[in-house]
Design an enzyme around this catalytic site. Structure first.
Site, mmCIF file in Angstrom:
data_model
loop_
_atom_site.group_PDB
_atom_site.id
_atom_site.type_symbol
_atom_site.label_atom_id
_atom_site.label_comp_id
_atom_site.label_asym_id
_atom_site.label_seq_id
_atom_site.Cartn_x
_atom_site.Cartn_y
_atom_site.Cartn_z
ATOM 1 N N GLY A 288 0.609 -8.336 -21.042
ATOM 2 C CA GLY A 288 -0.025 -7.073 -20.914
ATOM 3 C C GLY A 288 -1.164 -7.134 -20.004
ATOM 4 O O GLY A 288 -1.046 -7.912 -19.009
ATOM 5 N N GLU B 186 0.744 -1.212 -0.031
ATOM 6 C CA GLU B 186 -0.042 -0.028 -0.006
ATOM 7 C C GLU B 186 0.747 1.316 0.084
ATOM 8 O O GLU B 186 0.470 2.238 -0.668
ATOM 9 C CB GLU B 186 -0.986 -0.143 1.239
ATOM 10 C CG GLU B 186 -1.921 -0.992 1.270
ATOM 11 C CD GLU B 186 -1.263 -2.574 1.705
ATOM 12 O OE1 GLU B 186 -0.054 -2.434 2.110
ATOM 13 O OE2 GLU B 186 -1.978 -3.349 1.652
ATOM 14 N N TYR C 112 9.686 -10.881 8.614
ATOM 15 C CA TYR C 112 9.592 -11.131 10.037
ATOM 16 C C TYR C 112 8.637 -9.888 10.739
ATOM 17 O O TYR C 112 8.992 -8.629 11.014
ATOM 18 C CB TYR C 112 11.140 -10.527 10.833
ATOM 19 C CG TYR C 112 12.089 -11.742 10.078
ATOM 20 C CD1 TYR C 112 12.406 -12.689 10.859
ATOM 21 C CD2 TYR C 112 12.784 -11.594 8.850
ATOM 22 C CE1 TYR C 112 13.570 -13.634 10.598
ATOM 23 C CE2 TYR C 112 13.585 -12.643 8.354
ATOM 24 C CZ TYR C 112 13.840 -13.388 9.317
ATOM 25 O OH TYR C 112 14.722 -14.587 8.948
ATOM 26 N N LYS D 249 -4.248 -8.681 -14.920
ATOM 27 C CA LYS D 249 -2.663 -8.593 -15.154
ATOM 28 C C LYS D 249 -2.558 -9.860 -15.783
ATOM 29 O O LYS D 249 -2.390 -10.893 -15.308
ATOM 30 C CB LYS D 249 -1.810 -8.205 -14.127
ATOM 31 C CG LYS D 249 -2.398 -6.882 -13.428
ATOM 32 C CD LYS D 249 -1.648 -6.719 -11.743
ATOM 33 C CE LYS D 249 -2.619 -6.929 -10.746
ATOM 34 N NZ LYS D 249 -2.107 -6.836 -9.475
ATOM 35 N N ASP E 273 11.327 -1.651 -4.068
ATOM 36 C CA ASP E 273 10.005 -1.779 -4.447
ATOM 37 C C ASP E 273 9.201 -0.481 -4.955
ATOM 38 O O ASP E 273 8.239 -0.799 -5.680
ATOM 39 C CB ASP E 273 9.214 -2.497 -3.177
ATOM 40 C CG ASP E 273 9.713 -3.687 -2.636
ATOM 41 O OD1 ASP E 273 10.606 -4.201 -3.135
ATOM 42 O OD2 ASP E 273 8.876 -4.309 -1.781
ATOM 43 N N ALA F 205 6.106 -4.833 -8.727
ATOM 44 C CA ALA F 205 5.657 -4.563 -10.165
ATOM 45 C C ALA F 205 3.972 -4.584 -10.412
ATOM 46 O O ALA F 205 3.231 -3.494 -10.908
ATOM 47 C CB ALA F 205 6.045 -5.735 -11.113
ATOM 48 N N ASP G 224 2.007 -3.463 -7.648
ATOM 49 C CA ASP G 224 1.788 -2.281 -7.013
ATOM 50 C C ASP G 224 1.887 -0.946 -8.156
ATOM 51 O O ASP G 224 1.107 -0.123 -8.073
ATOM 52 C CB ASP G 224 2.470 -1.855 -5.804
ATOM 53 C CG ASP G 224 2.541 -2.979 -4.935
ATOM 54 O OD1 ASP G 224 1.347 -3.596 -4.671
ATOM 55 O OD2 ASP G 224 3.589 -3.201 -4.245
#
Ligand code: KDG
Length: 331
Positions: free
Chosen positions: A235, A41, A110, A230, A309, A261, A263
């Protein structure tokens, strides 16, 4: 929706400190790590902020240096962190990536018992959604703790009651929960969203083997008005009432790190929808759905080009330049 909207997107979920080895190879032999933050998020929050949207990210953080680092990184990038909750009794989570030099990175979490895993329905405050247009949540949060699925459910319902649209990315993380629980909880949340963003593998996990069209129809029948499926290197394909459209992939020659990817795809997709005042209005979707898929594909592909990320996500002018096919001046 009434009243002035000052926040485009609210998003709720866990962010962790991410430790990435500086060299490739097995984690147990990695002597040096870089330190960053990550979380599905907050990746979307950071990406949308770069694209010029106003985003509020909400979570529970431990009162510890890692919690401080996550909050200051997000705030420093321009994300609104004013509603973040602090937990004096539980830590901020961490996770490690392992780059073996082939395939997707391995991820080691963790996070059991972390501050965010204690998110509960009583935490969800209706005021979080005041002045906001859209809520984005993922299927990671429901997997984290005893009450986190109910917390997400409450957030989705509260947001909708207050006139927000809601997007939901199932973001299946098999390491976090049992398959049957994951399937039933994720399926139960789909009717509470307006925009559903599954990957093909996730669609198959949820509904069993079907054609892409059948997935689209099935998910639309569950309630959301827009589905973006997705397809990875092929594509993506979008579905809305009476509308089907396919967007070609954005080709990249090498892949560095696939984490994030999805996100980035969500970021690109939502950014285009939210450029319209009424993102889900059927008459506008015939134009915006193909545009949203196209940008989403590019964003998803760009996210595989760097280690981390979210750090390499483009700004609005960068993505516009890439979409227009113009060369950038780099030196
Ligand atoms: O989608 C990317 C996320 O998976 C990553 O940033 C970390 O949130 C994370 C998770 O739970 O895997």
């Amino acid at each position: 929706m009434t009243g002035e909207k000052t926040i485009d997107v609210v998003t709720i979920g866990e962010s962790m400190v991410l430790l990435q080895p500086m060299t490739e190879g097995p984690l147990k032999y990695s002597p040096l790590f870089t330190r960053s933050i990550a979380g599905a998020e907050s990746n979307v929050a950071l990406g949308l902020t770069r694209l010029g949207k106003k985003v509020r990210w909400i979570s529970r953080l431990g009162i510890d240096p890692f919690g401080e680092m996550i909050e200051s990184t997000l705030a420093g990038e321009g994300v609104d962190t004013s509603c973040v909750l602090k937990d004096p009794e539980a830590p901020t989570a961490i996770y490690f990536k392992e780059f073996k030099g082939y395939g997707d990175p391995n991820v080691f979490y963790y996070r059991r018992g972390s501050a965010a895993s204690r998110l509960a329905p009583r935490d969800i405050q209706p005021e979080w959604f005041d002045g906001a247009r859209h809520l984005h949540v993922t299927g990671i949060t429901p997997a984290l703790g005893e009450q986190t699925a109910d917390a997400v459910r409450t957030a989705m319902k509260t947001a909708r009651e207050r006139g927000l649209t809601v997007s939901f990315d199932p973001n299946l993380r098999r390491k976090l929960w049992k398959e049957e629980t994951a399937r039933s909880v994720l399926l139960s949340l789909i009717p509470l969203c307006d925009v559903f963003l599954p990957g093909l593998e996730e669609a198959e996990f949820l509904l069993g083997p079907k054609t892409e069209e059948q997935y689209g129809d099935h998910f639309l029948n569950m309630g959301p008005g827009v589905i973006a499926l997705k397809l990875g290197e092929r594509g993506s394909v979008g579905f809305a009432e009476g509308l089907r459209c396919r967007a070609e992939p954005y080709k990249v020659s090498k892949i560095v790190d696939t984490v994030g990817a999805g996100d980035a795809f969500a970021t690109g997709f939502l950014s285009v929808l939210l450029d319209r005042e009424q993102p889900l209005e059927p008459s506008g979707l015939s134009k915006t759905l193909p545009e949203a898929l196209l940008r989403a594909n590019i964003m998803g592909a760009l996210a595989t080009q760097y280690k981390g990320d979210w750090e390499g996500l483009p700004t609005l002018s960068e993505i516009e330049r890439i979409q227009s096919g113009k060369q950038g001046i780099t030196r």
